[in-house]
Design an enzyme around this catalytic site. Structure first.
Site, mmCIF file in Angstrom:
data_model
loop_
_atom_site.group_PDB
_atom_site.id
_atom_site.type_symbol
_atom_site.label_atom_id
_atom_site.label_comp_id
_atom_site.label_asym_id
_atom_site.label_seq_id
_atom_site.Cartn_x
_atom_site.Cartn_y
_atom_site.Cartn_z
ATOM 1 N N GLY A 50 0.852 -1.178 0.000
ATOM 2 C CA GLY A 50 0.000 0.000 0.000
ATOM 3 C C GLY A 50 0.886 1.225 0.000
ATOM 4 O O GLY A 50 2.112 1.129 -0.112
ATOM 5 N N ALA A 51 0.256 2.373 0.122
ATOM 6 C CA ALA A 51 1.007 3.615 0.115
ATOM 7 C C ALA A 51 1.897 3.734 1.353
ATOM 8 O O ALA A 51 2.949 4.360 1.321
ATOM 9 C CB ALA A 51 0.042 4.793 0.039
ATOM 10 N N PHE A 52 1.481 3.111 2.451
ATOM 11 C CA PHE A 52 2.193 3.300 3.721
ATOM 12 C C PHE A 52 2.722 2.012 4.310
ATOM 13 O O PHE A 52 3.258 2.007 5.413
ATOM 14 C CB PHE A 52 1.251 3.938 4.750
ATOM 15 N N SER A 53 2.546 0.908 3.618
ATOM 16 C CA SER A 53 2.850 -0.361 4.274
ATOM 17 C C SER A 53 3.184 -1.451 3.279
ATOM 18 O O SER A 53 2.945 -1.318 2.087
ATOM 19 C CB SER A 53 1.622 -0.807 5.063
ATOM 20 N N VAL A 60 2.267 -5.522 3.053
ATOM 21 C CA VAL A 60 1.441 -6.545 3.687
ATOM 22 C C VAL A 60 2.027 -7.915 3.358
ATOM 23 O O VAL A 60 2.258 -8.233 2.196
ATOM 24 C CB VAL A 60 -0.032 -6.440 3.224
ATOM 25 N N ASP A 101 -11.921 5.585 1.623
ATOM 26 C CA ASP A 101 -11.027 5.181 0.529
ATOM 27 C C ASP A 101 -11.588 3.958 -0.183
ATOM 28 O O ASP A 101 -10.871 3.003 -0.462
ATOM 29 C CB ASP A 101 -9.621 4.928 1.072
ATOM 30 N N LYS A 114 -12.471 1.801 -3.019
ATOM 31 C CA LYS A 114 -12.014 1.645 -4.400
ATOM 32 C C LYS A 114 -11.747 0.161 -4.626
ATOM 33 O O LYS A 114 -11.621 -0.605 -3.659
ATOM 34 C CB LYS A 114 -10.754 2.472 -4.642
ATOM 35 N N ASN A 130 -9.259 -2.086 -2.632
ATOM 36 C CA ASN A 130 -9.550 -2.347 -1.223
ATOM 37 C C ASN A 130 -10.725 -3.301 -1.029
ATOM 38 O O ASN A 130 -11.236 -3.455 0.072
ATOM 39 C CB ASN A 130 -9.795 -1.036 -0.479
ATOM 40 N N ASP A 187 -8.568 -2.218 4.261
ATOM 41 C CA ASP A 187 -7.860 -0.941 4.319
ATOM 42 C C ASP A 187 -8.660 0.200 4.958
ATOM 43 O O ASP A 187 -9.200 1.065 4.266
ATOM 44 C CB ASP A 187 -7.375 -0.525 2.926
ATOM 45 N N THR A 236 -8.812 8.550 -3.356
ATOM 46 C CA THR A 236 -8.001 8.207 -4.505
ATOM 47 C C THR A 236 -8.601 8.886 -5.725
ATOM 48 O O THR A 236 -9.813 8.846 -5.904
ATOM 49 C CB THR A 236 -8.015 6.670 -4.676
HETATM 50 P P1 ADP Z 1 -2.402 0.590 2.605
HETATM 51 O O1 ADP Z 1 -3.188 1.165 3.739
HETATM 52 O O2 ADP Z 1 -0.927 0.837 2.787
HETATM 53 O O3 ADP Z 1 -2.953 0.984 1.269
HETATM 54 P P2 ADP Z 1 -3.755 -1.954 2.406
HETATM 55 O O4 ADP Z 1 -4.438 -2.320 3.673
HETATM 56 O O5 ADP Z 1 -4.627 -1.423 1.314
HETATM 57 O O6 ADP Z 1 -2.530 -0.994 2.716
HETATM 58 O O7 ADP Z 1 -2.977 -3.213 1.852
HETATM 59 C C1 ADP Z 1 -2.172 -3.142 0.691
HETATM 60 C C2 ADP Z 1 -2.412 -4.381 -0.195
HETATM 61 O O8 ADP Z 1 -2.053 -5.582 0.532
HETATM 62 C C3 ADP Z 1 -3.869 -4.603 -0.603
HETATM 63 O O9 ADP Z 1 -4.230 -3.869 -1.751
HETATM 64 C C4 ADP Z 1 -3.893 -6.116 -0.829
HETATM 65 O O10 ADP Z 1 -3.373 -6.450 -2.095
HETATM 66 C C5 ADP Z 1 -2.959 -6.648 0.248
HETATM 67 N N1 ADP Z 1 -3.705 -6.986 1.469
HETATM 68 C C6 ADP Z 1 -4.089 -6.139 2.439
HETATM 69 N N2 ADP Z 1 -4.772 -6.759 3.423
HETATM 70 C C7 ADP Z 1 -4.801 -8.055 3.084
HETATM 71 C C8 ADP Z 1 -5.369 -9.228 3.701
HETATM 72 N N3 ADP Z 1 -6.019 -9.148 4.858
HETATM 73 N N4 ADP Z 1 -5.211 -10.406 3.068
HETATM 74 C C9 ADP Z 1 -4.569 -10.461 1.875
HETATM 75 N N5 ADP Z 1 -4.023 -9.414 1.240
HETATM 76 C C10 ADP Z 1 -4.125 -8.208 1.823
HETATM 77 MG MG MG Z 2 -4.954 0.259 0.183
#
Ligand code: ADP
Ligand code: MG
Length: 308
Positions: A12-15, A17, A125, A127, A130, A146, A165
């Site tokens: 993601g933008a900040f992390s 996963v 957010d 989209k 998410n 998210d 977004t």
């Molecule tokens: P951010 O807040 O940094 O945008 P997200 O929560 O959207 O982070 O997670 C980034 C990406 O990681 C998601 O778009 C998805 O592809 C993957 N992801 C996030 N949560 C999960 C989950 N619980 N299980 C599987 N994949 C996940």
């Molecule tokens: Mg996200």
């Protein structure tokens, strides 16, 4: 940590996963890892807010929160592992597609959204990326993920709190007006348009032009893509993509809308295979585009406004 970190699931933008396994139970989970180094206080606060909100949510259509760890170098948010990946990736793998399938997806999103909105929580957010799926086999379990931008209550529209977004963001957010959970209903309008038509309602070659279009709220149901789609579906979208947030359908009204009640067999007769091809293109483009940072884009527009 009790979890052993493995492959990257997404960024993601900040992390980042990662897939992880509970060393004791063998349970697979998703762990959102946030680098603490250089993390501004406000981002740390919003992470804590995300965790607090996630803890308060328990619903079949919302990703389940499991745990939160603070270590010296990283924060870890442990979430239920959604192994089905992104909803849109699943849809574009289909060989046949019809309006019933699109409607059912929107219904599930509304179910999760209604639960949040009833608790006074706005996601902010909404989209396609998410929206994730529980399992690889079955596409009925869509979950909203998210909650990084989620908030409780009404937000005064100052530029520090702008989020979302480009393409999915509601006009009032772009205009620095105060806003509430109705911003999610706008985004659901955009998502519904894409799920049915295969392309976005507002498009432009740069964000500035895109935002002008969103603020005007003008969009079209081009006949090539929309002749097969029911009048109820178009009415549903038209009542969500309403610039005046007070007149926009709320989640309850959306739930009661005739499109959600329409007979499944009838809707299944509306073939969307032509639009599925458009959706494939849309999803491919999105995947290849450089990771757009939502906040930077919105701030850029404000700078242009300031310059005028
Ligand atoms: P951010 O807040 O940094 O945008 P997200 O929560 O959207 O982070 O997670 C980034 C990406 O990681 C998601 O778009 C998805 O592809 C993957 N992801 C996030 N949560 C999960 C989950 N619980 N299980 C599987 N994949 C996940
Ligand atoms: Mg996200």
């Amino acid at each position: 940590m009790v979890y052993k970190l493995g492959d990257v699931l997404g960024e993601g933008a900040f992390s980042v996963v990662k897939l992880a396994v509970n060393r004791k139970t063998g349970q697979k989970v998703a762990v959102k890892c946030i680098d603490r180094q250089g993390l501004p206080d406000e981002d740390e606060n919003s992470l804590r807010q995300e965790v607090a909100i996630m803890k308060s949510l328990k619903h079949t259509n919302i990703v389940e929160f499991i745990d939160f760890f603070e270590e010296e170098k990283f924060f870890y948010v442990v979430l239920e592992f959604l192994e089905g990946g992104e909803l849109f990736d699943r849809i574009v793998k289909k060989n046949f597609y019809n309006e019933k399938e699109a409607r059912d997806v929107v219904k599930v999103i509304l179910d999760g959204m209604k639960y949040c909105h009833d608790k006074g929580i706005a996601h902010r957010d909404m989209k396609p990326e998410n929206l994730l799926l529980t399992s690889k086999e079955d596409d009925s379990f869509v979950k909203i993920a998210d909650f990084g931008f989620a908030i409780h209550g009404v937000q005064q529209g100052d530029r520090d709190t702008q989020c979302g977004t480009p393409g999915f963001v509601a006009p009032e957010v772009l205009q620095n007006k105060s806003y509430d959970k109705s911003v999610d209903m706008w985004s659901i309008g955009v998502i519904t348009f894409i799920v049915l038509g295969g392309y976005p309602p507002f498009e432009a070659d740069n964000d500035y032009k895109l935002f002008r279009k969103i603020i005007k709220g003008k969009f079209e149901f081009h006949n090539n893509y929309w002749c097969e789609v029911s009048a109820e579906a178009k009415d549903f979208i038209s009542k969500l993509l309403v610039v005046d947030s007070q007149s926009r359908m709320c989640c309850d009204e959306a739930h009661r809308h005739p499109w959600l009640q329409r007979d499944a067999k009838e809707l299944a007769g509306h073939d969307l295979n032509n639009n599925l091809a458009a959706l494939k293109k849309y999803q491919n483009n999105r995947k290849f585009r450089a990771a757009a940072n939502a906040i930077i884009a919105v701030n850029r527009m404000n700078k242009k406004h300031d310059g005028n």
